[in-house]
Write an enzyme that holds these catalytic residues in place. Sequence first.
Site, PDB file in Angstrom:
ATOM      1  N   ASP A  74       6.811  16.701  -5.439  1.00  0.00           N
ATOM      2  CA  ASP A  74       7.474  14.617  -5.614  1.00  0.00           C
ATOM      3  C   ASP A  74       7.343  15.014  -7.014  1.00  0.00           C
ATOM      4  O   ASP A  74       6.392  15.344  -7.585  1.00  0.00           O
ATOM      5  CB  ASP A  74       7.115  14.285  -4.631  1.00  0.00           C
ATOM      6  CG  ASP A  74       5.649  13.402  -4.976  1.00  0.00           C
ATOM      7  OD1 ASP A  74       4.878  14.090  -6.035  1.00  0.00           O
ATOM      8  OD2 ASP A  74       4.874  12.735  -3.769  1.00  0.00           O
ATOM      9  N   ASP A  76       6.753  13.061 -10.068  1.00  0.00           N
ATOM     10  CA  ASP A  76       6.256  11.631 -10.430  1.00  0.00           C
ATOM     11  C   ASP A  76       6.616  11.221 -12.349  1.00  0.00           C
ATOM     12  O   ASP A  76       6.927  11.731 -12.901  1.00  0.00           O
ATOM     13  CB  ASP A  76       5.201  11.370 -11.101  1.00  0.00           C
ATOM     14  CG  ASP A  76       4.708  11.503  -9.041  1.00  0.00           C
ATOM     15  OD1 ASP A  76       4.867  11.153  -8.244  1.00  0.00           O
ATOM     16  OD2 ASP A  76       4.538  12.427  -8.722  1.00  0.00           O
ATOM     17  N   ASP A 158      -6.499  10.563 -13.420  1.00  0.00           N
ATOM     18  CA  ASP A 158      -7.971  10.448 -13.037  1.00  0.00           C
ATOM     19  C   ASP A 158      -8.171  11.973 -13.053  1.00  0.00           C
ATOM     20  O   ASP A 158      -9.454  11.930 -13.816  1.00  0.00           O
ATOM     21  CB  ASP A 158      -7.280  10.709 -11.325  1.00  0.00           C
ATOM     22  CG  ASP A 158      -6.240  11.293 -10.832  1.00  0.00           C
ATOM     23  OD1 ASP A 158      -5.736  11.955 -11.488  1.00  0.00           O
ATOM     24  OD2 ASP A 158      -6.235  11.687  -9.551  1.00  0.00           O
TER      25      ASP A 158
HETATM   26  P1  ATP Z   1       0.170  15.823  -4.919  1.00  0.00           P
HETATM   27  O1  ATP Z   1       1.250  14.857  -5.417  1.00  0.00           O
HETATM   28  O2  ATP Z   1       0.578  17.253  -5.407  1.00  0.00           O
HETATM   29  O3  ATP Z   1      -0.514  14.778  -3.878  1.00  0.00           O
HETATM   30  P2  ATP Z   1       0.553  14.207  -6.950  1.00  0.00           P
HETATM   31  O4  ATP Z   1      -0.888  14.539  -8.823  1.00  0.00           O
HETATM   32  O5  ATP Z   1       1.084  14.257  -8.275  1.00  0.00           O
HETATM   33  O6  ATP Z   1      -0.428  15.927  -6.312  1.00  0.00           O
HETATM   34  P3  ATP Z   1       0.348  12.432  -6.406  1.00  0.00           P
HETATM   35  O7  ATP Z   1      -0.661  11.045  -5.381  1.00  0.00           O
HETATM   36  O8  ATP Z   1       2.156  12.041  -6.354  1.00  0.00           O
HETATM   37  O9  ATP Z   1      -0.125  13.071  -7.115  1.00  0.00           O
HETATM   38  O10 ATP Z   1       0.340  11.223  -8.045  1.00  0.00           O
HETATM   39  C1  ATP Z   1       0.766  10.858  -9.282  1.00  0.00           C
HETATM   40  C2  ATP Z   1      -0.308  11.128 -10.796  1.00  0.00           C
HETATM   41  O11 ATP Z   1      -0.658   9.899 -10.862  1.00  0.00           O
HETATM   42  C3  ATP Z   1      -1.703  11.992 -10.485  1.00  0.00           C
HETATM   43  O12 ATP Z   1      -0.938  12.976 -11.146  1.00  0.00           O
HETATM   44  C4  ATP Z   1      -2.153  11.320 -11.342  1.00  0.00           C
HETATM   45  O13 ATP Z   1      -1.805  11.431 -13.230  1.00  0.00           O
HETATM   46  C5  ATP Z   1      -1.716   9.529 -10.897  1.00  0.00           C
HETATM   47  N1  ATP Z   1      -2.727   9.113  -9.979  1.00  0.00           N
HETATM   48  C6  ATP Z   1      -2.705   8.963  -8.609  1.00  0.00           C
HETATM   49  N2  ATP Z   1      -3.933   8.451  -8.245  1.00  0.00           N
HETATM   50  C7  ATP Z   1      -4.410   8.571  -9.426  1.00  0.00           C
HETATM   51  C8  ATP Z   1      -5.556   7.481  -8.766  1.00  0.00           C
HETATM   52  N3  ATP Z   1      -6.212   7.612  -7.894  1.00  0.00           N
HETATM   53  N4  ATP Z   1      -6.210   8.071  -9.911  1.00  0.00           N
HETATM   54  C9  ATP Z   1      -6.137   7.834 -10.861  1.00  0.00           C
HETATM   55  N5  ATP Z   1      -5.075   8.551 -11.529  1.00  0.00           N
HETATM   56  C10 ATP Z   1      -4.064   8.801 -10.599  1.00  0.00           C
HETATM   57 MG    MG Z   2       2.277  13.444  -6.797  1.00  0.00          MG
END
Ligand code: ATP
Ligand code: MG
Length: 467
Positions: A74, A76, A158
């Site tokens: 996705d 963000d 994170d």
């Molecule tokens: P994917 O969408 O492939 O699972 P993602 O890294 O984009 O991976 P998301 O859950 O969509 O993960 O979160 C978007 C962003 O928000 C992350 O890349 C990170 O920077 C931040 N983030 C998400 N969850 C946390 C958390 N629990 N603590 C700190 N930052 C977070």
């Molecule tokens: Mg994501």
Amino acid sequence: MLKKLFQSFRSPLRRAPHPRSTPEVLGNNQHSLRRGQISRYAVSVVERLQNAGYQAYVVGGCVRDLLLNFEPKDFDVATSATPEQVRAEFRNARVIGRRFKLVHVHFGREIIEVATFRSHHPQGDEEEDSTQAARNESGRILRDNVYGTLEDDAQRRDFTINALYFDVSNERILDYAHGVHDIRNRLIRLIGDPEQRYQEDPVRMLRAVRFAAKLGFDIEKHSAAPIRRLAPMLREIPSARLFDEVLKLFLSGQAERTFELLLEYDLFAPLFPASAKALEQNPEYAGRLIRQALANTDERIYRGKPVTPAFLFAALLWPALPARVAYLQGRGMPPIPAMQEAAHDVISEQCQRTAVPKRFTIPIREIWDMQERLPRRSGKRADLLLENPRFRAGYDFLLLREEAGEETDGLGDWWTDYQDASDSERRNMIRALNSKDDGAAPRKRRRGGTRRRRGGPRGEGAPSAAE
Ligand code: ATP
Ligand code: MG
């Protein structure tokens, strides 16, 4: 004199508890990411916000994944606009979440997730506004709605590889935490002090493992070190959030590798306590069944086939049933009610950890019930079973049990043949059973040769689309 001047500039900086970082800026000749690779909806959200005078960047997993040639799940967006300001800019936007407020901007089936820059969390005396931010006594963040600058936002993300900001207007990447370095070295590294960051949000331990499995990265040693000790903190996480995380862990195409890492870091037991116990007591059978189910899930995802949480949970929890059945039978309960009650108990205990919604618990029970019914095929029973909407999932589950080494006296092959047989052949198969007891003892298992499965080659059938 000059030396003194420098010192007077430098000393306050050295003492500052949170030095403000300046980003490394990578121009588009220093990286491979192009605006055309970003969802056009994400680009339009960013441009709209920038035109309204806000800062806005594409951020997170999509930047990381595109730099590594993975297809992003996705897109963000991070912005200086508050959720209310974002919502005011778009007709198709909804504010969601409480612990962490976000805006979802909808474009047909695609959703662009827009998050306002967050600040680091106030602690101790700094704690000012408890309606926006809250922690519990172990430091876990309960609400995280303190807004900040872009620099603050980078520090509270994170992992370093998740803190890369892509500016669609000039194709530059802002790197505040040496994320590009860690992408090159294939490392999952927490930003800041690992122990504190896990205590703030223990789910980050699961995210570390998930990204390590997905990207084929190592967890950097300081980020890996506290995980085993802090793993029990997962028990404090609301069960509904853990359910969502479990689906991400096992339905993202790398379930088998993820499972090994969860075991290695002692993260499996807090998620699936009864299954972890079964793995300890009967490692060979339980391990083979779970690994096979996860391998089949990965295979189906690879082939673009649907997968269902019900089949996944049915497999993860199945090895926990026998101990419970034996316990209930030991207290004098007959076999069938003991099985029913064990199924109920195992699922309701699991729901306390990972709130499994009813729309999945019902099919889990049905898949398990099918295992009792598949051996009973005499008279019209076999045809009735074939018409049962849960037949396919039950049959796939039977094959899974056989693949894990369970002896069923060729029951899976019998059902494979039966599905392919003509009407008259089916009558003969049932007649052959009737000459034995109640059809409970089918013909000899096929020796040698590869295992056949109806509906495709080995490995394709399970988990089936039970949903
Ligand atoms: P994917 O969408 O492939 O699972 P993602 O890294 O984009 O991976 P998301 O859950 O969509 O993960 O979160 C978007 C962003 O928000 C992350 O890349 C990170 O920077 C931040 N983030 C998400 N969850 C946390 C958390 N629990 N603590 C700190 N930052 C977070
Ligand atoms: Mg994501």
